[in-house]
Design a protein around this motif. Structure first.
Motif, mmCIF file in Angstrom:
data_model
loop_
_atom_site.group_PDB
_atom_site.id
_atom_site.type_symbol
_atom_site.label_atom_id
_atom_site.label_comp_id
_atom_site.label_asym_id
_atom_site.label_seq_id
_atom_site.Cartn_x
_atom_site.Cartn_y
_atom_site.Cartn_z
ATOM 1 N N ILE A 1 -36.297 25.738 3.032
ATOM 2 C CA ILE A 1 -35.762 27.095 2.996
ATOM 3 C C ILE A 1 -35.194 27.320 1.605
ATOM 4 O O ILE A 1 -34.455 26.479 1.081
ATOM 5 N N ALA A 2 -35.548 28.437 0.978
ATOM 6 C CA ALA A 2 -35.141 28.706 -0.399
ATOM 7 C C ALA A 2 -34.274 29.953 -0.467
ATOM 8 O O ALA A 2 -34.577 30.965 0.164
ATOM 9 N N VAL A 3 -33.189 29.871 -1.236
ATOM 10 C CA VAL A 3 -32.266 30.984 -1.436
ATOM 11 C C VAL A 3 -32.110 31.205 -2.937
ATOM 12 O O VAL A 3 -31.809 30.247 -3.662
ATOM 13 N N ALA B 1 -21.554 22.549 7.458
ATOM 14 C CA ALA B 1 -20.632 23.646 7.155
ATOM 15 C C ALA B 1 -20.407 23.848 5.659
ATOM 16 O O ALA B 1 -20.378 24.989 5.191
ATOM 17 N N PRO B 2 -20.227 22.767 4.853
ATOM 18 C CA PRO B 2 -20.049 22.996 3.416
ATOM 19 C C PRO B 2 -21.255 23.678 2.772
ATOM 20 O O PRO B 2 -21.092 24.548 1.910
ATOM 21 N N LEU B 3 -22.466 23.293 3.189
ATOM 22 C CA LEU B 3 -23.663 23.926 2.648
ATOM 23 C C LEU B 3 -23.762 25.368 3.115
ATOM 24 O O LEU B 3 -24.123 26.264 2.345
ATOM 25 N N ARG B 4 -23.431 25.611 4.377
ATOM 26 C CA ARG B 4 -23.475 26.975 4.900
ATOM 27 C C ARG B 4 -22.515 27.873 4.125
ATOM 28 O O ARG B 4 -22.848 29.014 3.779
ATOM 29 N N ILE C 1 -24.095 28.600 0.692
ATOM 30 C CA ILE C 1 -25.181 29.584 0.803
ATOM 31 C C ILE C 1 -24.606 30.992 0.929
ATOM 32 O O ILE C 1 -25.057 31.924 0.250
ATOM 33 N N GLU C 2 -23.612 31.147 1.786
ATOM 34 C CA GLU C 2 -23.001 32.468 1.961
ATOM 35 C C GLU C 2 -22.340 32.933 0.659
ATOM 36 O O GLU C 2 -22.391 34.109 0.316
ATOM 37 N N PHE D 1 -16.322 28.993 -6.402
ATOM 38 C CA PHE D 1 -16.635 28.462 -5.066
ATOM 39 C C PHE D 1 -15.580 27.460 -4.619
ATOM 40 O O PHE D 1 -15.073 27.523 -3.492
ATOM 41 N N LEU D 2 -15.228 26.521 -5.499
ATOM 42 C CA LEU D 2 -14.226 25.516 -5.142
ATOM 43 C C LEU D 2 -12.852 26.146 -4.953
ATOM 44 O O LEU D 2 -12.047 25.667 -4.145
ATOM 45 N N ALA D 3 -12.580 27.219 -5.688
ATOM 46 C CA ALA D 3 -11.308 27.924 -5.486
ATOM 47 C C ALA D 3 -11.275 28.613 -4.127
ATOM 48 O O ALA D 3 -10.228 28.675 -3.462
ATOM 49 N N ALA D 4 -12.436 29.120 -3.687
ATOM 50 C CA ALA D 4 -12.505 29.811 -2.397
ATOM 51 C C ALA D 4 -12.502 28.832 -1.223
ATOM 52 O O ALA D 4 -12.065 29.185 -0.125
ATOM 53 N N TYR D 5 -12.985 27.605 -1.465
ATOM 54 C CA TYR D 5 -13.076 26.603 -0.400
ATOM 55 C C TYR D 5 -12.425 25.299 -0.868
ATOM 56 O O TYR D 5 -13.114 24.331 -1.209
#
Length: 297
Positions: free
Chosen positions: A155-157, A286-289, A292-293, A115-119
């Motif tokens: 909201i749960a994912v 935005a970071p949380l969005r 989640i994605e 995740f950190l590599a992608a963002y």
């Protein structure tokens, strides 16, 4: 009166951290600057917000009331400002997660590095604790918990493995000395390494085979806090002190190396995996969005 947002943010940081130095560190400011901001806020309001001693900083009754309302309110301000993040090529900012120790150990290691590599413009802050917290008051964007502990307005994912099991194991040396249980009730005659939740509740050992469900409250020489001190119980089990009941994924390396031996495996109880949860009543930063994605993919 009109209070400066930076002064309110300084008070919030100090009140949460219970100290000026730690509060200043949390928001990237100097301790003297944060102290002056709080004094300015108190002078403008005409009321003391913090009790200060040489050892601690504690909110007054007025400060506690302000803290209770201020955390969610400033969270909404941050979320509103974060809307412009959606116009960037890549989301940026800080994502704060509150998770149980088991999730920090068993779920996040496979997710965080990619995740950190992608963002690369997102900074991730993870707090690991096993008590259930109010996310907004704690300054967190989201948390990880199991479904039975989720509040209705969240909201749960799904995140991580969707099915997990509790395993029972002990060192071969212990089992050679004391015998191998053939039914969960036989555990009452063994030395068991137990856990207690931060709420004070003792962890009950549950087993299931077919339609038979057995709950055992064992006794033993060691009691540890669930999460923070769990590794101590694992080390004690490997040393032959007693029988341990823990996440199968946590024990798997020890089982594969033969340091621990599985016990009563047909009785191991399965349960649903964890969820990422966040308040449904606020804008999603935005970071949380992005997170989640990412986990949905």
């Amino acid at each position: 009166m009109r209070a400066d947002l930076s002064d309110l943010n300084a008070f919030l940081a100090v009140a949460r951290a219970r100290g000026f130095r730690d509060g200043a560190r949390a928001i990237g400011a100097s301790a003297s600057g944060v102290s002056e901001a709080v004094r300015r806020l108190e002078a403008g309001l005409g009321v003391r917000l913090l009790h200060r001693t040489t050892r601690s900083v504690v909110p007054t009754e007025a400060g506690a009331r302000l803290l209770e309302r201020l955390g969610p309110a400033l969270g909404e301000v941050e979320a509103a400002l974060d809307v412009v993040n959606g116009f960037r090529d890549r989301p940026a900012g800080t994502l704060r997660l509150n998770v149980p120790v088991s999730a920090a150990r068993l779920v996040l290691p496979a997710i965080v590095p990619p995740f950190l590599a992608a963002y690369p413009d997102i900074q991730l802050e993870v707090t690991a604790e096993d008590s259930f917290v109010d996310l907004l008051s704690a300054g967190c964007d989201a948390g990880i918990r199991y479904d039975e502990r989720l509040e209705g307005d969240m909201i749960a994912v799904p995140i991580g493995p969707r099915v997990q099991r509790y395993a029972l194991a002990a060192a071969p040396a212990y089992l050679n000395r004391h015998g191998r249980p053939e039914h969960p009730r036989e555990l009452l005659g063994h030395s068991c390494l137990r856990g207690r939740f931060s709420s004070g509740t003792m962890m009950v050992w549950e087993f299931e085979r077919g339609s038979e469900l057995v709950r055992v409250e064992p006794r033993g020489p060691l009691l540890v806090g669930v999460g923070a001190a769990t590794d101590l119980a694992v080390d004690a089990a490997v040393a032959g002190t007693g029988i341990l009941y823990l996440f199968e994924d946590w024990l798997r390396p020890y089982l594969e190396r033969g340091e621990l031996e599985p016990i009563l495996e047909p009785w191991w109880q399965a349960f649903s995996g964890p969820f990422l949860y966040y308040p449904g009543r606020r804008l999603v930063p935005a970071p949380l969005r992005a997170f989640i994605e990412f986990i949905r993919r």
